[in-house]
Design a protein around this motif. Structure first.
Motif, PDB file in Angstrom:
ATOM      1  N   PRO A 115       0.816  -1.217   0.000  1.00 43.19           N
ATOM      2  CA  PRO A 115       0.000   0.000   0.000  1.00 43.19           C
ATOM      3  C   PRO A 115       0.848   1.264   0.000  1.00 43.19           C
ATOM      4  N   ASP A 116       0.229   2.356  -0.445  1.00 44.59           N
ATOM      5  CA  ASP A 116       0.876   3.668  -0.354  1.00 44.59           C
ATOM      6  C   ASP A 116       0.602   4.255   1.034  1.00 44.59           C
ATOM      7  N   ALA A 117       0.945   5.515   1.244  1.00 42.84           N
ATOM      8  CA  ALA A 117       0.782   6.155   2.554  1.00 42.84           C
ATOM      9  C   ALA A 117      -0.682   6.245   2.977  1.00 42.84           C
ATOM     10  N   GLU A 118      -1.592   6.206   2.015  1.00 48.64           N
ATOM     11  CA  GLU A 118      -3.024   6.258   2.325  1.00 48.64           C
ATOM     12  C   GLU A 118      -3.632   4.872   2.491  1.00 48.64           C
ATOM     13  N   GLY A 119      -2.786   3.843   2.427  1.00 45.98           N
ATOM     14  CA  GLY A 119      -3.263   2.483   2.613  1.00 45.98           C
ATOM     15  C   GLY A 119      -3.810   1.819   1.371  1.00 45.98           C
ATOM     16  N   LYS A 120      -3.595   2.428   0.197  1.00 45.18           N
ATOM     17  CA  LYS A 120      -4.130   1.888  -1.052  1.00 45.18           C
ATOM     18  C   LYS A 120      -3.067   1.074  -1.785  1.00 45.18           C
ATOM     19  N   ALA A 121      -3.380  -0.201  -2.008  1.00 43.60           N
ATOM     20  CA  ALA A 121      -2.526  -1.079  -2.812  1.00 43.60           C
ATOM     21  C   ALA A 121      -3.162  -1.182  -4.196  1.00 43.60           C
ATOM     22  N   GLY A 122      -2.645  -2.079  -5.020  1.00 46.25           N
ATOM     23  CA  GLY A 122      -3.253  -2.309  -6.328  1.00 46.25           C
ATOM     24  C   GLY A 122      -2.468  -1.686  -7.459  1.00 46.25           C
ATOM     25  N   ASP A 123      -3.132  -1.539  -8.589  1.00 44.56           N
ATOM     26  CA  ASP A 123      -2.476  -1.133  -9.827  1.00 44.56           C
ATOM     27  C   ASP A 123      -1.621   0.128  -9.702  1.00 44.56           C
ATOM     28  N   VAL A 124      -0.569   0.141 -10.510  1.00 42.30           N
ATOM     29  CA  VAL A 124       0.242   1.340 -10.708  1.00 42.30           C
ATOM     30  C   VAL A 124      -0.652   2.364 -11.398  1.00 42.30           C
ATOM     31  N   GLN A 125      -0.626   3.613 -10.923  1.00 44.74           N
ATOM     32  CA  GLN A 125      -1.503   4.647 -11.481  1.00 44.74           C
ATOM     33  C   GLN A 125      -1.019   5.185 -12.826  1.00 44.74           C
ATOM     34  N   TRP A 126       0.302   5.341 -12.964  1.00 44.01           N
ATOM     35  CA  TRP A 126       0.854   5.969 -14.165  1.00 44.01           C
ATOM     36  C   TRP A 126       2.358   5.756 -14.168  1.00 44.01           C
ATOM     37  N   ASN A 127       3.025   6.289 -15.177  1.00 43.26           N
ATOM     38  CA  ASN A 127       4.485   6.245 -15.226  1.00 43.26           C
ATOM     39  C   ASN A 127       5.072   6.937 -14.003  1.00 43.26           C
ATOM     40  N   PHE A 128       6.226   6.469 -13.584  1.00 40.13           N
ATOM     41  CA  PHE A 128       7.007   7.056 -12.492  1.00 40.13           C
ATOM     42  C   PHE A 128       6.396   6.835 -11.106  1.00 40.13           C
ATOM     43  N   GLU A 129       5.672   5.721 -10.940  1.00 35.84           N
ATOM     44  CA  GLU A 129       5.288   5.296  -9.590  1.00 35.84           C
ATOM     45  C   GLU A 129       6.530   4.652  -8.972  1.00 35.84           C
ATOM     46  N   LYS A 130       6.754   4.914  -7.686  1.00 37.93           N
ATOM     47  CA  LYS A 130       8.002   4.523  -7.042  1.00 37.93           C
ATOM     48  C   LYS A 130       7.749   3.574  -5.870  1.00 37.93           C
ATOM     49  N   PHE A 131       8.548   2.513  -5.800  1.00 38.12           N
ATOM     50  CA  PHE A 131       8.478   1.545  -4.718  1.00 38.12           C
ATOM     51  C   PHE A 131       9.848   1.479  -4.060  1.00 38.12           C
ATOM     52  N   LEU A 132       9.914   1.710  -2.763  1.00 38.00           N
ATOM     53  CA  LEU A 132      11.178   1.616  -2.035  1.00 38.00           C
ATOM     54  C   LEU A 132      11.288   0.222  -1.442  1.00 38.00           C
ATOM     55  N   VAL A 133      12.368  -0.464  -1.800  1.00 38.48           N
ATOM     56  CA  VAL A 133      12.593  -1.842  -1.381  1.00 38.48           C
ATOM     57  C   VAL A 133      13.841  -1.886  -0.505  1.00 38.48           C
ATOM     58  N   SER A 134      13.721  -2.529   0.652  1.00 32.63           N
ATOM     59  CA  SER A 134      14.851  -2.649   1.578  1.00 32.63           C
ATOM     60  C   SER A 134      15.870  -3.647   1.022  1.00 32.63           C
ATOM     61  N   PRO A 135      17.096  -3.649   1.566  1.00 34.84           N
ATOM     62  CA  PRO A 135      18.089  -4.628   1.113  1.00 34.84           C
ATOM     63  C   PRO A 135      17.639  -6.075   1.307  1.00 34.84           C
ATOM     64  N   SER A 136      16.692  -6.310   2.225  1.00 31.50           N
ATOM     65  CA  SER A 136      16.195  -7.676   2.442  1.00 31.50           C
ATOM     66  C   SER A 136      15.022  -8.024   1.523  1.00 31.50           C
ATOM     67  N   GLY A 137      14.572  -7.073   0.700  1.00 27.89           N
ATOM     68  CA  GLY A 137      13.517  -7.345  -0.259  1.00 27.89           C
ATOM     69  C   GLY A 137      12.123  -6.974   0.192  1.00 27.89           C
ATOM     70  N   GLU A 138      12.003  -6.243   1.282  1.00 28.83           N
ATOM     71  CA  GLU A 138      10.694  -5.808   1.769  1.00 28.83           C
ATOM     72  C   GLU A 138      10.323  -4.476   1.121  1.00 28.83           C
ATOM     73  N   VAL A 139       9.091  -4.360   0.655  1.00 28.91           N
ATOM     74  CA  VAL A 139       8.608  -3.081   0.125  1.00 28.91           C
ATOM     75  C   VAL A 139       8.260  -2.213   1.336  1.00 28.91           C
ATOM     76  N   VAL A 140       9.017  -1.140   1.520  1.00 27.03           N
ATOM     77  CA  VAL A 140       8.847  -0.299   2.718  1.00 27.03           C
ATOM     78  C   VAL A 140       8.231   1.060   2.405  1.00 27.03           C
ATOM     79  N   GLY A 141       8.013   1.340   1.133  1.00 30.74           N
ATOM     80  CA  GLY A 141       7.380   2.596   0.771  1.00 30.74           C
ATOM     81  C   GLY A 141       6.863   2.542  -0.648  1.00 30.74           C
TER      82      GLY A 141
END
Length: 165
Positions: A115-141
């Motif tokens: 999910p994003d900061a508002e708690g919404k997961a699901g489809d990418v909205q558009w180009n340049f959506e960003k996912f922060l992944v930790s070194p252990s492979g967890e999506v943290v942002g």
């Protein structure tokens, strides 16, 4: 989620690899990119983040995608040339992937479950959506397309994952 790092992908140059190999075990900002989008100037800020934080264990991973109004129509060679010549991109990039729908690549099947900061997961909205992944492979942002790469909330999230200076 560590299996996210072992997802097979292909480099922009066509070589088979994994997310782990492309990111070098670093924290990573995974971004679906396009060369003909109003948000394309974000490449400059993405490259600046990559250069600034790479010594502390960070990389940007660009993922070309042509699913949004055909804004990434070029060949791999054309994409590489555009990114290098126009924005001086040095961060790793995959070959073109689908990020939404039935053809969504396994990487994005995992990323979009976060999910994003508002708690919404699901489809990418558009180009340049960003996912922060930790070194252990967890999506943290997850940051939506209009959030600039150097926005304070992205910087803070990246810095929380990095080695000290």
């Amino acid at each position: 989620m560590s299996d996210l790092l072992d997802v097979p992908v292909t480099t922009l140059q066509g070589a088979p690899t994994t997310v782990r190999e492309l990111t070098g075990g670093s924290a990573a900002l995974v971004v679906n990119v396009a060369s003909r989008c109003g948000l394309t100037p974000q490449y400059g800020a993405l490259e600046a983040l990559h250069e600034e934080y790479a010594p502390r264990g960070f990389t940007v991973l660009g993922v070309p995608c042509n699913q949004f109004l055909g804004q990434e129509p070029g060949t791999a060679e054309e994409i590489a040339e555009f990114c290098s010549a126009t924005y001086g991109v040095t961060f790793p990039m995959t070959g073109k992937l689908e990020v939404n729908g039935p053809g969504a690549h396994p990487l994005y099947q995992r990323l979009t479950a976060a999910p994003d900061a508002e708690g919404k997961a699901g489809d990418v909205q558009w180009n340049f959506e960003k996912f922060l992944v930790s070194p252990s492979g967890e999506v943290v942002g997850r940051f939506r397309p209009r959030t600039l790469p150097d926005a304070p909330e992205i910087r803070t999230a990246i810095e929380s994952l990095l080695r000290p200076e």
